[in-house]
Design a protein around this motif. Structure first.
Motif, PDB file in Angstrom:
ATOM      1  N   TYR A 199       1.589   7.711   4.667  1.00  0.00           N
ATOM      2  CA  TYR A 199       1.700   7.323   3.261  1.00  0.00           C
ATOM      3  C   TYR A 199       1.240   8.464   2.350  1.00  0.00           C
ATOM      4  CZ  TYR A 199       1.883   2.523   5.161  1.00  0.00           C
ATOM      5  OH  TYR A 199       2.195   1.382   5.872  1.00  0.00           O
ATOM      6  N   LEU A 200       0.275   9.264   2.850  1.00  0.00           N
ATOM      7  CA  LEU A 200      -0.322  10.325   2.039  1.00  0.00           C
ATOM      8  C   LEU A 200       0.403  11.653   2.178  1.00  0.00           C
ATOM      9  CD1 LEU A 200      -4.090   9.540   2.757  1.00  0.00           C
ATOM     10  CD2 LEU A 200      -2.892   9.177   0.589  1.00  0.00           C
ATOM     11  N   ASP A 201       1.350  11.730   3.071  1.00  0.00           N
ATOM     12  CA  ASP A 201       2.021  13.006   3.346  1.00  0.00           C
ATOM     13  C   ASP A 201       2.671  13.604   2.111  1.00  0.00           C
ATOM     14  OD1 ASP A 201       1.318  13.413   5.920  1.00  0.00           O
ATOM     15  OD2 ASP A 201       3.154  12.584   6.812  1.00  0.00           O
ATOM     16  N   GLY A 202       3.245  12.787   1.284  1.00  0.00           N
ATOM     17  CA  GLY A 202       3.939  13.308   0.115  1.00  0.00           C
ATOM     18  C   GLY A 202       3.065  13.438  -1.112  1.00  0.00           C
ATOM     19  N   CYS A 203       1.776  13.193  -0.975  1.00  0.00           N
ATOM     20  CA  CYS A 203       0.871  13.225  -2.123  1.00  0.00           C
ATOM     21  C   CYS A 203       0.440  14.666  -2.399  1.00  0.00           C
ATOM     22  CB  CYS A 203      -0.347  12.351  -1.872  1.00  0.00           C
ATOM     23  SG  CYS A 203      -1.518  12.339  -3.251  1.00  0.00           S
ATOM     24  N   GLU A 204       0.727  15.162  -3.587  1.00  0.00           N
ATOM     25  CA  GLU A 204       0.391  16.537  -3.958  1.00  0.00           C
ATOM     26  C   GLU A 204      -0.865  16.617  -4.815  1.00  0.00           C
ATOM     27  OE1 GLU A 204       1.819  19.189  -2.824  1.00  0.00           O
ATOM     28  OE2 GLU A 204       3.249  18.003  -1.641  1.00  0.00           O
ATOM     29  N   ALA A 205      -1.698  15.580  -4.792  1.00  0.00           N
ATOM     30  CA  ALA A 205      -2.947  15.618  -5.552  1.00  0.00           C
ATOM     31  C   ALA A 205      -3.816  16.766  -5.065  1.00  0.00           C
ATOM     32  CB  ALA A 205      -3.698  14.296  -5.413  1.00  0.00           C
ATOM     33  N   GLY A 206      -4.589  17.316  -5.981  1.00  0.00           N
ATOM     34  CA  GLY A 206      -5.478  18.396  -5.588  1.00  0.00           C
ATOM     35  C   GLY A 206      -6.480  17.950  -4.547  1.00  0.00           C
ATOM     36  N   TYR A 207      -7.016  16.741  -4.716  1.00  0.00           N
ATOM     37  CA  TYR A 207      -7.992  16.186  -3.777  1.00  0.00           C
ATOM     38  C   TYR A 207      -7.629  14.739  -3.462  1.00  0.00           C
ATOM     39  CZ  TYR A 207     -10.843  20.195  -5.063  1.00  0.00           C
ATOM     40  OH  TYR A 207     -11.299  21.475  -5.279  1.00  0.00           O
ATOM     41  N   VAL A 208      -7.832  14.366  -2.220  1.00  0.00           N
ATOM     42  CA  VAL A 208      -7.697  12.980  -1.792  1.00  0.00           C
ATOM     43  C   VAL A 208      -8.996  12.619  -1.083  1.00  0.00           C
ATOM     44  CG1 VAL A 208      -6.467  11.324  -0.345  1.00  0.00           C
ATOM     45  CG2 VAL A 208      -5.201  13.146  -1.517  1.00  0.00           C
ATOM     46  N   SER A 209      -9.671  11.617  -1.584  1.00  0.00           N
ATOM     47  CA  SER A 209     -10.905  11.151  -0.945  1.00  0.00           C
ATOM     48  C   SER A 209     -10.707   9.721  -0.481  1.00  0.00           C
ATOM     49  CB  SER A 209     -12.091  11.257  -1.906  1.00  0.00           C
ATOM     50  OG  SER A 209     -11.889  10.445  -3.052  1.00  0.00           O
ATOM     51  N   LEU A 221       0.838  -1.207   0.000  1.00  0.00           N
ATOM     52  CA  LEU A 221       0.000   0.000   0.000  1.00  0.00           C
ATOM     53  C   LEU A 221       0.870   1.254   0.000  1.00  0.00           C
ATOM     54  CD1 LEU A 221      -2.815   1.315   0.191  1.00  0.00           C
ATOM     55  CD2 LEU A 221      -2.620   1.162   2.684  1.00  0.00           C
ATOM     56  N   ARG A 222       1.883   1.246   0.835  1.00  0.00           N
ATOM     57  CA  ARG A 222       2.791   2.392   0.891  1.00  0.00           C
ATOM     58  C   ARG A 222       3.432   2.648  -0.473  1.00  0.00           C
ATOM     59  NH1 ARG A 222       7.583   3.636   0.443  1.00  0.00           N
ATOM     60  NH2 ARG A 222       8.177   1.463   0.063  1.00  0.00           N
ATOM     61  N   LYS A 223       3.886   1.567  -1.106  1.00  0.00           N
ATOM     62  CA  LYS A 223       4.569   1.708  -2.391  1.00  0.00           C
ATOM     63  C   LYS A 223       3.612   2.187  -3.476  1.00  0.00           C
ATOM     64  CE  LYS A 223       7.678  -0.758  -5.544  1.00  0.00           C
ATOM     65  NZ  LYS A 223       7.056  -0.148  -6.743  1.00  0.00           N
ATOM     66  N   VAL A 224       2.405   1.658  -3.513  1.00  0.00           N
ATOM     67  CA  VAL A 224       1.428   2.064  -4.536  1.00  0.00           C
ATOM     68  C   VAL A 224       1.123   3.552  -4.412  1.00  0.00           C
ATOM     69  CG1 VAL A 224      -1.006   1.880  -5.189  1.00  0.00           C
ATOM     70  CG2 VAL A 224       0.377  -0.179  -4.917  1.00  0.00           C
ATOM     71  N   ILE A 225       0.848   4.003  -3.190  1.00  0.00           N
ATOM     72  CA  ILE A 225       0.537   5.422  -2.992  1.00  0.00           C
ATOM     73  C   ILE A 225       1.756   6.288  -3.327  1.00  0.00           C
ATOM     74  CG2 ILE A 225      -0.065   7.160  -1.275  1.00  0.00           C
ATOM     75  CD1 ILE A 225      -1.808   5.095   0.096  1.00  0.00           C
ATOM     76  N   SER A 226       2.914   5.817  -2.949  1.00  0.00           N
ATOM     77  CA  SER A 226       4.146   6.571  -3.236  1.00  0.00           C
ATOM     78  C   SER A 226       4.379   6.693  -4.731  1.00  0.00           C
ATOM     79  CB  SER A 226       5.344   5.894  -2.571  1.00  0.00           C
ATOM     80  OG  SER A 226       6.545   6.538  -2.896  1.00  0.00           O
ATOM     81  N   ASP A 227       4.196   5.593  -5.467  1.00  0.00           N
ATOM     82  CA  ASP A 227       4.411   5.618  -6.914  1.00  0.00           C
ATOM     83  C   ASP A 227       3.418   6.555  -7.594  1.00  0.00           C
ATOM     84  OD1 ASP A 227       6.463   3.844  -6.582  1.00  0.00           O
ATOM     85  OD2 ASP A 227       5.332   2.077  -7.263  1.00  0.00           O
ATOM     86  N   LEU A 228       2.147   6.493  -7.186  1.00  0.00           N
ATOM     87  CA  LEU A 228       1.152   7.378  -7.777  1.00  0.00           C
ATOM     88  C   LEU A 228       1.458   8.835  -7.459  1.00  0.00           C
ATOM     89  CD1 LEU A 228      -2.200   5.453  -7.065  1.00  0.00           C
ATOM     90  CD2 LEU A 228      -1.092   5.796  -9.279  1.00  0.00           C
ATOM     91  N   SER A 229       1.900   9.084  -6.231  1.00  0.00           N
ATOM     92  CA  SER A 229       2.121  10.463  -5.783  1.00  0.00           C
ATOM     93  C   SER A 229       3.219  11.160  -6.571  1.00  0.00           C
ATOM     94  CB  SER A 229       2.477  10.480  -4.292  1.00  0.00           C
ATOM     95  OG  SER A 229       1.404   9.968  -3.513  1.00  0.00           O
ATOM     96  N   GLU A 230       4.096  10.392  -7.199  1.00  0.00           N
ATOM     97  CA  GLU A 230       5.190  11.003  -7.959  1.00  0.00           C
ATOM     98  C   GLU A 230       4.675  11.794  -9.157  1.00  0.00           C
ATOM     99  OE1 GLU A 230       7.947   8.018  -9.043  1.00  0.00           O
ATOM    100  OE2 GLU A 230       8.672   7.656  -6.995  1.00  0.00           O
ATOM    101  N   THR A 231       3.481  11.450  -9.647  1.00  0.00           N
ATOM    102  CA  THR A 231       2.968  12.110 -10.857  1.00  0.00           C
ATOM    103  C   THR A 231       1.758  12.989 -10.583  1.00  0.00           C
ATOM    104  OG1 THR A 231       1.542  10.209 -11.359  1.00  0.00           O
ATOM    105  CG2 THR A 231       3.764  10.208 -12.292  1.00  0.00           C
ATOM    106  N   LEU A 232       1.213  12.964  -9.370  1.00  0.00           N
ATOM    107  CA  LEU A 232      -0.027  13.694  -9.095  1.00  0.00           C
ATOM    108  C   LEU A 232       0.248  15.150  -8.754  1.00  0.00           C
ATOM    109  CD1 LEU A 232      -1.998  11.068  -6.953  1.00  0.00           C
ATOM    110  CD2 LEU A 232      -1.978  11.388  -9.429  1.00  0.00           C
ATOM    111  N   ASP A 233      -0.653  16.033  -9.223  1.00  0.00           N
ATOM    112  CA  ASP A 233      -0.543  17.455  -8.900  1.00  0.00           C
ATOM    113  C   ASP A 233      -1.934  18.015  -8.609  1.00  0.00           C
ATOM    114  OD1 ASP A 233      -1.818  17.906 -11.372  1.00  0.00           O
ATOM    115  OD2 ASP A 233       0.072  18.235 -12.417  1.00  0.00           O
ATOM    116  N   ASP A 234      -2.046  19.345  -8.573  1.00  0.00           N
ATOM    117  CA  ASP A 234      -3.299  19.989  -8.175  1.00  0.00           C
ATOM    118  C   ASP A 234      -4.476  19.663  -9.080  1.00  0.00           C
ATOM    119  OD1 ASP A 234      -2.195  21.142  -5.975  1.00  0.00           O
ATOM    120  OD2 ASP A 234      -1.955  23.136  -6.852  1.00  0.00           O
ATOM    121  N   THR A 235      -4.212  19.193 -10.274  1.00  0.00           N
ATOM    122  CA  THR A 235      -5.306  18.891 -11.203  1.00  0.00           C
ATOM    123  C   THR A 235      -5.844  17.482 -11.018  1.00  0.00           C
ATOM    124  OG1 THR A 235      -3.807  18.087 -12.932  1.00  0.00           O
ATOM    125  CG2 THR A 235      -4.311  20.454 -12.896  1.00  0.00           C
TER     126      THR A 235
END
Length: 926
Positions: free
Chosen positions: A280-290, A226-240
């Motif tokens: 795990y979500l700390d480094g996620c720069e997605a605009g929204y996390v639900s 789970l940590r790795k999946v969220i980390s990998d996704l977070s590398e490409t996520l931004d405010d959009t």
């Protein structure tokens, strides 16, 4: 009653369950005896489910049968259960060992005591139709997590939950497979990791969740994966982007020094805690996390995952279990939530009870699930679920959907009442408990009178509280809109706009511009007038742009800043600003392009700014009227533009919380210049006493009351029509202290019903002592003399009869006593300040003909008072049509005798006339 119904449903369900099952024929006699012992130990509770180990297990150095007792078979784990270790071939309870637990063992395989007659894997063939593609699908990512805990905990219904949400994301919303990561139990391992709902056999979870033949489950449900999946996704996520995390299967809690601590049951009995998931979500720069969490005790994750840009939904409280559906092989809350998100159930049937016109946002899906969750709407004892949601209330997070990703920064002007979102309540609010589903207001293309009553009843679109005007630069401390003309030595007004950030991230980019226009006060202001395309003062309604202002402030989510813009009047406009009838309106607009030319915010049919469509546009049409004890009378003027070949208009008072007391305490009149209107029809809902002072025939002024409207207005001039409003206190009683009243006038197209605009008014009233007086009446010579006495101040007098007709203007008023009993109203008007007061007095009928005596040939008539000048008597025959005699009565006479011709027997009548008008009539027999 709800509790009784729930018990009845449970009993019927258990009876149906038992009747559809038979004793498992594969059991050997020793296993059956072990079940019999366990059954005696557990009592007669028919809702328990029993399983027995396939082979004997070791307990305290002995081989024994293990009977597993699930005490809450519809609840997710963890929940109460028991291990009963029975000696082989022995059904006595004394030799059994009982161990209470909250989860089934992981290293033992079981068979059910009762076996279903149609035993299947209970996996559902879920139908989700292909929906319309959206740009949001390219920016939506999902993680689906079903931990499972162990093979005996991992039921097929959790696979169904995952399949339903997976198909919804893929089919309904077109989210790419590469954007959806699924972690389920043992992942791609072909070994058995799941059992059917009855627990009769084990199998390996199918990897294909959407039935397209391709594997969708990629990872086992471990914390590291789970940590790795969220980390990998977070590398490409931004405010959009939007990251959606869906958690199902099991959860538990443990007690620590800090209190109760919830966790998610991962595969192989790992435990995932709130702080771990948050890290795990700390480094996620997605605009929204639900995050949707359907496991038991999921409410314990809510506070630990809060953030401005997150929505966290839990199926139950931190001390509650979650449950499966009674009649479907899904989890109750998450099933209904997925239906609400999808708009259809698992069989492809459209939801009939989802509010029509509502968007399938995550927030609305939550509200829908709350209303359908049987364990929430009809709880019984410990069998309950209390869903909760935490989000930045009033923010763009409430608009988040799988096909809509709002901007993370959303600057706006409106105060929330006109936007298509709920009014902000608290910054980060957790809603726990039942949430009533209310269809959001979907404004029509053009607002009508009916919409005005429903939507703008307290906040008309032209009266935005986040825009105000001051005559001095003090608007950051004084938020009251200051209307009226400028002082003779002043040429500048200051316009203030409260700009707020409805987004979930801070505004810090310096790319938003505030544009402002001003216009002469008018009930309808076209876009051309605002934009300065009609600047001729002779044209009636005109305006001009004011220099734009870039917003350089950093505005945090939920915060706001006050921006000010000054406007200096020059030349002819300055002369107008110094006139007593000066008043200005303001239009403010937020844009991200200062060079975008004339903004496209106009309603094509009405040709006015469509303020009701967007929270980036705000209008202020408000006039403040002041009345003080010193007697300052106020008069405010606004304009209605003349338009060739236009339909008749209507002006309506829009009721408010202040309007009822306003029209009780003040007398408000609307007037227009003589000849400006060729027709209008005032309509009222008034008491008879109120109607006495209302004229519906004058074409120059009309009294305004609560819910009053003036319809079928036809303008006769070719320029803007000046509409003036005036008001004076009703001093019938003392008016203590000072008070502000607020109400609005709305302008409608009388033919189409479209709302064209309006004007809001604030009336400030100072204290006022009542105008005290009494009314005396005396009867003299057949008339009542009404006289005002003990009058407390110098006033003018107006006497009205029962039909509202003016019958006198002096201190005294003479009214006939011979007429029918009636009520007269005296209205006094203060000569010092125009305040009014009124009282009523009743007068009784007094007959002028006191007696009539007939002897067959003559009539002897006595009068109750001396005859007035021009008095006559007329006698009518028995048939009532033919005059048989008529005589003039000399002034001052009180008796007269009339000769009667022979007209036969019957009832005749005698009528007394004054100036040829009947004032009394008496019948007599002949």
């Amino acid at each position: 009653m709800k509790h009784f119904i729930l018990i009845l449903i449970s009993l019927l369900y258990s009876l149906q369950f038992v009747s559809a099952q038979t004793l498992n024929k594969s059991l050997v006699s020793s296993q059956r005896l072990a079940y019999a012992a366990a059954k005696r130990l557990m009592g007669t509770n028919n809702t328990y489910k029993y399983y027995v180990s396939k082979t004997m297990v070791q307990k305290d150095g002995e081989s024994r049968w293990l009977v597993f007792v699930d005490k809450m078979p519809r609840a997710g784990w963890e929940h109460p259960c028991s291990y009963v270790y029975a000696k082989p071939g022995d059904s006595t309870v004394d030799n059994c060992i009982v161990v209470d637990s909250v989860c089934p063992p992981s290293d033992v395989r079981f068979v059910p005591i009762l076996k279903s007659n149609d035993d299947t894997d209970n996996l559902e063939n879920i139908k989700v139709a292909v929906g319309k593609p959206s740009t949001a699908s390219e920016h939506t990512y999902a993680v689906i997590l079903s931990g499972g805990n162990n093979i005996n905990s991992n039921s097929s219904r959790y696979w169904n939950d995952c399949s339903f949400i997976y198909k919804t994301l893929r089919n309904k919303y077109g989210i790419d497979k590469e954007h959806i990561k699924v972690l389920m139990s043992d992942g791609t391992d072909p070994a058995d990791d799941i059992h059917n709902e009855n627990g009769s056999f084990y199998f390996s979870s199918p990897l294909d969740l959407d039935g397209d033949g391709n594997p969708d489950i990629e990872y086992s449900a471990t914390k590291e994966n789970l940590r790795k999946v969220i980390s990998d996704l977070s590398e490409t996520l931004d405010d959009t982007d939007h990251l959606f995390i869906y958690v199902i299967d099991h959860g538990g809690y443990e007690w620590t020094n800090g209190g109760r601590r919830s966790y998610v049951c991962m595969w192989n009995e790992e435990k995932l805690y709130p702080d771990e998931l948050n890290s795990y979500l700390d480094g996620c720069e997605a605009g929204y996390v639900s995050i949707l969490m359907g496991q038991c005790y999921s409410g314990g994750f809510v506070s630990g995952l809060k953030a401005d840009n997150r929505i966290v939904i839990a199926a139950c409280g931190e001390d509650e279990r979650s449950y499966g559906c009674e009649e479907k092989n899904f989890d109750e809350f998450v099933y209904h939530w997925t239906c609400g998100l999808n708009g259809f159930d698992e069989n492809g049937n459209e939801l009939e009870d989802f509010p029509q016109g509502s968007n399938h946002t995550l927030n609305n899906a939550y509200a829908y699930a709350c209303g359908r969750d049987v364990y929430y709407t009809s709880p019984f004892g410990e069998i309950r679920e209390t869903p909760s949601i935490t989000l930045f209330s009033g923010s763009t997070a409430e608009d988040l959907a799988m096909d809509t990703i709002p901007n993370v920064v959303d600057l706006y002007i409106t105060s929330g009442k006109l936007a298509k979102t709920p009014t902000p309540v608290a910054k980060l609010m957790t809603v726990t408990g039942k949430k009533k589903i209310v269809s959001p207001v979907v404004m029509p293309y053009r607002p009508t009178m009916a919409d005005m009553q429903k939507v703008f009843i307290n906040t008309p679109f032209w009266d935005n509280s986040d825009v105000w005007v001051r005559h001095q630069d003090d608007g950051r401390t004084n938020f009251e809109n200051q209307a009226g003309c400028l002082d003779s030595d002043s040429s500048t007004v200051y316009i203030y706009v409260n700009v707020a950030n409805r987004g979930v991230k801070a505004y810090d980019t310096d790319n938003c511009v505030l544009k402002i226009w001003w216009a002469r006060s008018a009930m309808k202001i076209t876009s051309d007038a605002w934009l300065g395309k009609k600047t001729s003062m002779a044209g009636g309604v005109y305006g001009n742009p004011i220099d734009p202002k870039t917003i350089h402030d950093v505005i945090q989510p939920g915060a706001s800043v006050i921006k000010s813009v000054s406007k200096e009047f020059k030349d002819d406009f300055l002369d107008y600003a110094h006139r007593e009838d000066f008043n200005m309106c303001v239009l403010a607009y937020l844009t991200y392009d200062v060079l975008d030319g004339d903004p496209n915010f106009t309603d094509d049919t009405l040709r006015i700014p469509a303020v009701w469509r967007t929270n980036k546009l705000a209008q202020k049409n408000q006039t403040t009227l002041i009345w003080e004890t010193l007697g300052q009378k106020f008069n405010a003027t606004v304009y209605v533009p003349y338009e060739r070949n236009s339909n008749p208009l209507s002006i309506s008072v829009i009721p408010s919380s202040d309007s009822k007391s306003l029209f009780k305490d003040m007398r408000v009149n609307m007037s227009v210049p003589k000849g400006a209107v060729s027709n209008w029809t005032p309509t009222y809902s008034l008491t008879p006493s109120q109607m006495k002072t209302v004229s519906t025939k004058k074409l120059t002024n009309v009294a305004l009351y609560d819910s009053c409207s003036v319809n079928n207005i036809v303008l006769s001039g070719k320029k803007a029509c000046a509409i003036s409003l005036s008001a004076v206190p009703d001093a019938t009683e003392n008016l203590d202290g000072s008070k502000d009243y607020k109400f609005s006038l709305a302008l409608f197209d009388d033919k189409t019903g479209y709302l064209l605009g309006g004007q809001s008014y604030v009336i400030h009233r100072g204290p006022r002592e009542k105008i005290d007086f009494s009314i005396d009446k005396t009867l003299n010579s057949g008339n009542y003399t009404l006289e005002a006495t003990n009058v407390s101040e110098d006033v003018e007098y107006r006497w009205y009869d029962g039909q509202g007709k003016l019958v006198g203007t002096g201190k005294t008023c003479s009214v006939p006593a011979s007429g029918a009993s009636s009520t007269y109203t005296l209205e006094t008007v203060s000569k010092s300040d125009g305040a009014v007061a009124s009282k009523e007095i009743s007068v009784e009928h007094v007959s002028k003909i006191s007696s009539v005596k007939a002897d067959g040939k003559t009539l002897d008539i006595s009068l109750s008072s001396p005859a007035a000048p021009n008095t006559s008597l007329k006698v009518l025959s028995a048939n009532g049509n033919t005059p048989v005699s008529s005589i003039s009565v000399a002034e001052g006479e009180e008796r007269c005798i009339i000769s009667l011709p022979d007209t036969g027997k019957g009832v005749c009548s005698v009528t007394l006339l004054e100036n040829d008008k009947p004032v009394d009539k008496v019948s007599f027999s002949k």
